[in-house]
Design a protein around this motif. Structure first.
Motif, mmCIF file in Angstrom:
data_model
loop_
_atom_site.group_PDB
_atom_site.id
_atom_site.type_symbol
_atom_site.label_atom_id
_atom_site.label_comp_id
_atom_site.label_asym_id
_atom_site.label_seq_id
_atom_site.Cartn_x
_atom_site.Cartn_y
_atom_site.Cartn_z
ATOM 1 N N GLN A 1 0.829 -4.036 4.737
ATOM 2 C CA GLN A 1 0.562 -2.670 5.170
ATOM 3 C C GLN A 1 -0.616 -2.136 4.361
ATOM 4 N N LEU A 2 -1.664 -1.663 5.030
ATOM 5 C CA LEU A 2 -2.825 -1.094 4.347
ATOM 6 C C LEU A 2 -2.646 0.414 4.210
ATOM 7 N N ILE A 3 -2.767 0.903 2.994
ATOM 8 C CA ILE A 3 -2.546 2.322 2.710
ATOM 9 C C ILE A 3 -3.810 2.898 2.075
ATOM 10 N N PRO A 4 -4.464 3.860 2.716
ATOM 11 C CA PRO A 4 -5.674 4.446 2.138
ATOM 12 C C PRO A 4 -5.376 5.130 0.801
ATOM 13 N N ASP A 5 -6.170 4.825 -0.196
ATOM 14 C CA ASP A 5 -5.986 5.416 -1.522
ATOM 15 C C ASP A 5 -7.363 5.639 -2.142
ATOM 16 N N PRO A 6 -7.926 6.840 -2.005
ATOM 17 C CA PRO A 6 -9.266 7.112 -2.546
ATOM 18 C C PRO A 6 -9.374 6.896 -4.053
ATOM 19 N N SER A 7 -8.250 6.941 -4.763
ATOM 20 C CA SER A 7 -8.310 6.789 -6.219
ATOM 21 C C SER A 7 -8.703 5.382 -6.650
ATOM 22 N N THR A 8 -8.684 4.423 -5.729
ATOM 23 C CA THR A 8 -9.047 3.043 -6.095
ATOM 24 C C THR A 8 -10.557 2.805 -6.043
#
Length: 462
Positions: A370-377
């Motif tokens: 499952q791909l989960i958007p995470d701008p903190s990465t």
């Protein structure tokens, strides 16, 4: 008289000499040249159908027998040779890149430099290195000025700013005047093109952006040398490059920031895997976590938290569980699953010979991702473009791994030995080990070549 940004930048590029380059820049340039040939071998093998079509088209066009093409006994007009070589280099998506640029400089810049060198008469390895550095400098700094808005608007910087980098590299090898270099630079901004739609479908056409950039850049250099006029304010004009290709995040200061003190080629990454750079953080996390999973059938779910740009580029739902080989290069899930399954993404087995039937176990893992958007990465300017992976197992355990930057980025660099091994893996069947050794020796001694030894011709001598 006040000079505009384009004039100041091209003056710097025109005035730059080999003696101005730090030793670290010279060494890293040679490493990227070696990587260029490894990537070209991979692309020549991976993108076979498109390559055959290109060979058919260009082979039927009559022209001057000027420049060699990789793995081909014939010579072609220089612009045609750099088109083909740049297409091969980007064919496996294994070529170098730059995270701020958001593109791949080696294909357009080095291809143009090698083709120009083959027609420039007597020159030295130092001159070739300088031309490549200047091409990278132009391509990366302009790309940094227009990102991330450039990508968000759907443009592929390998094709757009690559045209400018190729023009500059060709000009440096032709020894043109500052005015001629400026006009070639300006003409290249006018001719720039390339869209990212090729990551969604028709992925085998993506190398054409790199190839067209190399071709058009060389053409712009030749036209400028022949006296063709060009816009006097190509970047900042209301009708210019920044307006057309940038966005609200435009940063013109990226072009002059530490100019002459920091050479952007040193910020390039090298790829250990034949897949989009956006897939690499997850693959590296998988390489670490697989040691804790004795039986992959125990995996219940995989959550990959990754920056939205990565999902935009390589997270398309149509590619998530690939059904065709060309989809594999742009599937974050596939890259992670391959590495979980057998600790690698192999050019031959996992890309060239891919079929859903052969890759059943790998694709079963893909379905659990499952791909989960995470701008903190992601914080590109701070040197952060990674991911966080969580794997739930049937026994109730959850394994976690965070990657800030994957191997190959300048902070976690690949060595000459690493790239020599990459060449061996990619060129197997195309070059004998002895030929690879000769190429390695030629590249690592490049600055001492007086006169320059044609590297493409050296490969074809095998």
């Amino acid at each position: 008289m006040n000079r505009n940004l384009s004039e100041r930048f091209t003056q710097f590029l025109s005035d730059l000499r080999y003696q101005d380059l730090p030793a670290s820049t010279v060494e890293y340039t040679k490493l990227l040249v070696l990587d260029y040939f490894a990537s070209a071998a991979a692309g020549y093998k991976v993108n076979q159908a498109t390559n055959r079509a290109l060979q058919s088209v260009f082979g039927a066009i009559q022209g001057a027998e000027q420049s060699p093409v990789l793995f081909d006994s014939r010579r072609y007009p220089a612009e045609h040779a750099d088109f083909l070589n740049a297409a091969y280099t980007h064919g496996a998506d294994m070529d170098d890149g730059h995270r701020v640029l958001g593109g791949h400089p080696g294909g357009p810049v080095i291809s143009a430099a090698l083709a120009a060198a083959s027609t420039a008469g007597t020159l030295t390895g130092e001159e070739l290195i300088l031309a490549i550095v200047c091409g990278y400098e132009a391509m990366i700094r302009i790309g940094a000025a227009i990102q991330p808005g450039h990508l968000e608007r759907g443009f592929h910087s390998t094709g757009t700013t690559g045209t400018i980098g190729a023009a500059v590299a060709a000009c440096k090898l032709r020894g043109v005047s500052e005015d001629t270099l400026f006009r070639a630079f300006s003409l290249a901004t006018v001719q720039a093109s390339g869209l990212m739609s090729v990551t969604e479908s028709g992925q085998s056409a993506k190398p054409l952006n790199s190839a067209r950039a190399a071709y058009t850049g060389m053409l712009c250099a030749a036209l400028a040398q022949a006296g063709v006029a060009a816009p006097v304010n190509p970047l900042e004009s209301p009708k210019g490059f920044f307006h057309a290709f940038g966005g609200e995040s435009l940063r013109p200061e990226a072009i002059t920031d530490a100019l002459g003190q920091r050479f952007e080629i040193n910020g390039c990454y090298i790829k250990p895997y034949p897949t989009c750079r956006a897939t690499h953080p997850g693959a590296e996390a998988a390489l670490i976590l697989r040691e804790q999973i004795p039986d992959l059938r125990q995996i219940r779910e995989i959550r990959l938290f990754i920056y939205p740009r990565a999902i935009f580029i390589a997270g398309d739902k149509a590619n998530h569980v690939p059904q065709e080989a060309e989809q594999c290069k742009f599937s974050i899930a596939y890259a992670l699953a391959c590495v979980l399954h057998h600790a690698n993404i192999r050019v031959d087995e996992d890309i060239i010979r891919f079929t859903p039937q052969r890759a059943q176990e790998v694709l079963e893992i893909c379905r659990k991702v499952q791909l989960i958007p995470d701008p903190s990465t992601e914080d590109v300017l701070a040197g952060k473009r990674g991911c966080r992976v969580e794997i739930d197992l049937q026994d109730g355990r959850t394994l976690r791994q965070t990657i800030i930057l994957p191997k190959g980025d300048p902070e976690v660099p690949m060595s000459f030995d690493d790239v020599r091994a990459k060449l061996a893996a990619c060129a197997d069947g195309l070059m004998t080990p002895q030929a690879q050794d000769r190429l390695y020796q030629a590249v690592t001694s490049l600055e001492r070549q007086k006169p320059y030894q044609d590297l493409v011709a050296e490969i074809n001598r095998t």
